[in-house]
Scaffold this motif. Structure first.
Motif, PDB file in Angstrom:
ATOM      1  N   MET A   1       0.845  -1.183   0.000  1.00 24.72           N
ATOM      2  CA  MET A   1       0.000   0.000   0.000  1.00 24.72           C
ATOM      3  C   MET A   1       0.890   1.247   0.000  1.00 24.72           C
ATOM      4  SD  MET A   1      -2.594   1.379   2.997  1.00 24.72           S
ATOM      5  CE  MET A   1      -1.870   0.380   4.226  1.00 24.72           C
ATOM      6  N   ASP A   2       0.578   2.174  -0.899  1.00 23.33           N
ATOM      7  CA  ASP A   2       1.291   3.439  -0.946  1.00 23.33           C
ATOM      8  C   ASP A   2       0.697   4.393   0.069  1.00 23.33           C
ATOM      9  OD1 ASP A   2       2.985   2.652  -2.953  1.00 23.33           O
ATOM     10  OD2 ASP A   2       1.695   3.406  -4.559  1.00 23.33           O
ATOM     11  N   ARG A   3       1.565   5.028   0.821  1.00 24.64           N
ATOM     12  CA  ARG A   3       1.128   6.037   1.787  1.00 24.64           C
ATOM     13  C   ARG A   3       1.534   7.409   1.290  1.00 24.64           C
ATOM     14  NH1 ARG A   3       1.834   4.503   8.106  1.00 24.64           N
ATOM     15  NH2 ARG A   3      -0.082   3.315   8.190  1.00 24.64           N
ATOM     16  N   THR A   4       0.672   8.370   1.549  1.00 27.10           N
ATOM     17  CA  THR A   4       0.974   9.752   1.243  1.00 27.10           C
ATOM     18  C   THR A   4       1.433  10.428   2.524  1.00 27.10           C
ATOM     19  OG1 THR A   4      -0.682   9.796  -0.502  1.00 27.10           O
ATOM     20  CG2 THR A   4       0.038  11.928   0.372  1.00 27.10           C
ATOM     21  N   SER A   5       2.604  11.045   2.465  1.00 23.54           N
ATOM     22  CA  SER A   5       3.132  11.799   3.597  1.00 23.54           C
ATOM     23  C   SER A   5       2.808  13.263   3.404  1.00 23.54           C
ATOM     24  CB  SER A   5       4.652  11.632   3.689  1.00 23.54           C
ATOM     25  OG  SER A   5       4.989  10.288   3.873  1.00 23.54           O
ATOM     26  N   VAL A   6       2.288  13.879   4.447  1.00 22.05           N
ATOM     27  CA  VAL A   6       1.897  15.281   4.392  1.00 22.05           C
ATOM     28  C   VAL A   6       2.625  16.027   5.506  1.00 22.05           C
ATOM     29  CG1 VAL A   6      -0.035  16.900   4.534  1.00 22.05           C
ATOM     30  CG2 VAL A   6      -0.373  14.646   3.485  1.00 22.05           C
ATOM     31  N   LYS A   7       3.342  17.065   5.125  1.00 25.79           N
ATOM     32  CA  LYS A   7       4.098  17.857   6.090  1.00 25.79           C
ATOM     33  C   LYS A   7       3.290  19.071   6.532  1.00 25.79           C
ATOM     34  CE  LYS A   7       8.624  20.042   6.644  1.00 25.79           C
ATOM     35  NZ  LYS A   7       9.885  20.360   5.944  1.00 25.79           N
ATOM     36  N   ILE A   8       3.168  19.216   7.844  1.00 26.77           N
ATOM     37  CA  ILE A   8       2.443  20.336   8.454  1.00 26.77           C
ATOM     38  C   ILE A   8       3.399  21.057   9.403  1.00 26.77           C
ATOM     39  CG2 ILE A   8       0.530  20.985   9.996  1.00 26.77           C
ATOM     40  CD1 ILE A   8      -0.562  19.749   7.468  1.00 26.77           C
ATOM     41  N   VAL A   9       3.391  22.376   9.357  1.00 24.95           N
ATOM     42  CA  VAL A   9       4.188  23.179  10.278  1.00 24.95           C
ATOM     43  C   VAL A   9       3.272  23.732  11.358  1.00 24.95           C
ATOM     44  CG1 VAL A   9       5.643  25.242  10.510  1.00 24.95           C
ATOM     45  CG2 VAL A   9       5.854  23.787   8.493  1.00 24.95           C
ATOM     46  N   VAL A  10       3.720  23.663  12.600  1.00 25.36           N
ATOM     47  CA  VAL A  10       3.007  24.277  13.727  1.00 25.36           C
ATOM     48  C   VAL A  10       3.886  25.438  14.179  1.00 25.36           C
ATOM     49  CG1 VAL A  10       2.049  23.946  16.026  1.00 25.36           C
ATOM     50  CG2 VAL A  10       1.995  22.053  14.366  1.00 25.36           C
ATOM     51  N   ALA A  11       3.384  26.661  13.974  1.00 24.29           N
ATOM     52  CA  ALA A  11       4.196  27.856  14.196  1.00 24.29           C
ATOM     53  C   ALA A  11       3.486  28.821  15.138  1.00 24.29           C
ATOM     54  CB  ALA A  11       4.475  28.529  12.849  1.00 24.29           C
ATOM     55  N   GLY A  12       4.186  29.857  15.486  1.00 24.88           N
ATOM     56  CA  GLY A  12       3.628  30.887  16.362  1.00 24.88           C
ATOM     57  C   GLY A  12       4.746  31.521  17.158  1.00 24.88           C
ATOM     58  N   GLY A  13       4.373  32.469  17.954  1.00 24.71           N
ATOM     59  CA  GLY A  13       5.355  33.170  18.773  1.00 24.71           C
ATOM     60  C   GLY A  13       5.810  32.350  19.958  1.00 24.71           C
ATOM     61  N   PHE A  14       6.705  32.930  20.719  1.00 19.65           N
ATOM     62  CA  PHE A  14       7.265  32.320  21.918  1.00 19.65           C
ATOM     63  C   PHE A  14       6.142  32.031  22.920  1.00 19.65           C
ATOM     64  CE2 PHE A  14       9.385  33.106  26.116  1.00 19.65           C
ATOM     65  CZ  PHE A  14      10.219  32.003  26.098  1.00 19.65           C
ATOM     66  N   GLY A  15       6.047  30.780  23.361  1.00 16.79           N
ATOM     67  CA  GLY A  15       5.100  30.426  24.414  1.00 16.79           C
ATOM     68  C   GLY A  15       3.655  30.301  23.977  1.00 16.79           C
ATOM     69  N   THR A  16       3.389  30.089  22.680  1.00 18.87           N
ATOM     70  CA  THR A  16       1.994  29.999  22.227  1.00 18.87           C
ATOM     71  C   THR A  16       1.411  28.589  22.317  1.00 18.87           C
ATOM     72  OG1 THR A  16       2.711  29.777  19.925  1.00 18.87           O
ATOM     73  CG2 THR A  16       2.118  31.996  20.683  1.00 18.87           C
ATOM     74  N   GLY A  17       2.255  27.568  22.572  1.00 14.68           N
ATOM     75  CA  GLY A  17       1.738  26.215  22.743  1.00 14.68           C
ATOM     76  C   GLY A  17       2.077  25.240  21.628  1.00 14.68           C
ATOM     77  N   LYS A  18       3.073  25.550  20.847  1.00  6.62           N
ATOM     78  CA  LYS A  18       3.434  24.699  19.700  1.00  6.62           C
ATOM     79  C   LYS A  18       3.868  23.301  20.136  1.00  6.62           C
ATOM     80  CE  LYS A  18       6.398  27.818  18.656  1.00  6.62           C
ATOM     81  NZ  LYS A  18       6.047  28.799  19.690  1.00  6.62           N
ATOM     82  N   THR A  19       4.780  23.216  21.089  1.00  8.05           N
ATOM     83  CA  THR A  19       5.253  21.923  21.592  1.00  8.05           C
ATOM     84  C   THR A  19       4.091  21.142  22.191  1.00  8.05           C
ATOM     85  OG1 THR A  19       7.453  22.827  22.031  1.00  8.05           O
ATOM     86  CG2 THR A  19       6.837  20.817  23.226  1.00  8.05           C
TER      87      THR A  19
END
Length: 184
Positions: free
Chosen positions: A1-19
């Motif tokens: 089965m072929d899988r599609t990989s999708v890259k998503i960036v989670v961004a924002g300022g310092f301390g916004t909750g990205k991690t």
């Protein structure tokens, strides 16, 4: 089965909750590059509004979520401080879109992230992270302050909550897919 990989960036300022967002939805233990804030960051990192923050991302966060048997999202969380902005171009390369996390206590820390994705034509959604429950501002007030294009989705989320974070991801994937259909 072929899988599609999708890259998503989670961004924002310092301390916004990205991690926190990456960790809440990742099906694998997330890779984080959190380091303890030290006295060396005094005067460099603005902790106004997040005075209790003791760690910071110094490179990236990474997580994975399988959304169907043939589609896997790879999540890349950016560092939030200006001094690590040189990494954003590498992290955003090949991304289908981004979630820009916003903390309304420090709205100005989100301006650079919004500008970054607008200038590069990368689809993004704005996710207002409700750290402490309700938000004192309406959607229109936030849109106006960030000067968001009416086509940019704005969602409410709690980055600590898996289901809430997944809804922000779903909104982004739908928006990115709609843009791809328009270009085709």
């Amino acid at each position: 089965m072929d899988r599609t990989s999708v890259k998503i960036v989670v961004a924002g300022g310092f301390g916004t909750g990205k991690t926190t967002l990456v960790a809440s939805v990742s099906e694998i233990p997330p890779l984080t590059t959190e380091e303890i804030l030290t006295e060396a960051s005094l005067g460099v990192d603005d902790t106004t509004g997040v005075e209790s923050k003791t760690t910071t991302t110094v490179a990236l966060d990474f997580g994975r979520i399988t959304i169907s048997p043939d589609v896997v999202l790879y999540l890349f969380g950016t560092p939030g401080q200006d001094r690590f902005w040189f990494m954003w171009d590498e992290l955003a390369q090949g991304a289908v879109g981004a979630i820009v996390l916003v903390d309304t206590r420090r709205l100005d820390s989100s301006f650079p992230a919004v500008d970054y994705f607008e200038r590069r034509g990368i689809p993004f959604v704005t996710a207002v992270n409700r750290f402490f429950g309700e938000c004192d501002y309406t959607e229109d007030e936030i849109r106006g302050a960030l000067e968001l294009d009416p086509k940019v989705p704005l969602v409410w989320c709690d980055a600590r909550d898996k289901e809430s974070s997944k809804l922000a991801l779903i909104t982004l994937v739908r928006q990115a897919m709609a843009r791809l259909k328009v270009k085709a």
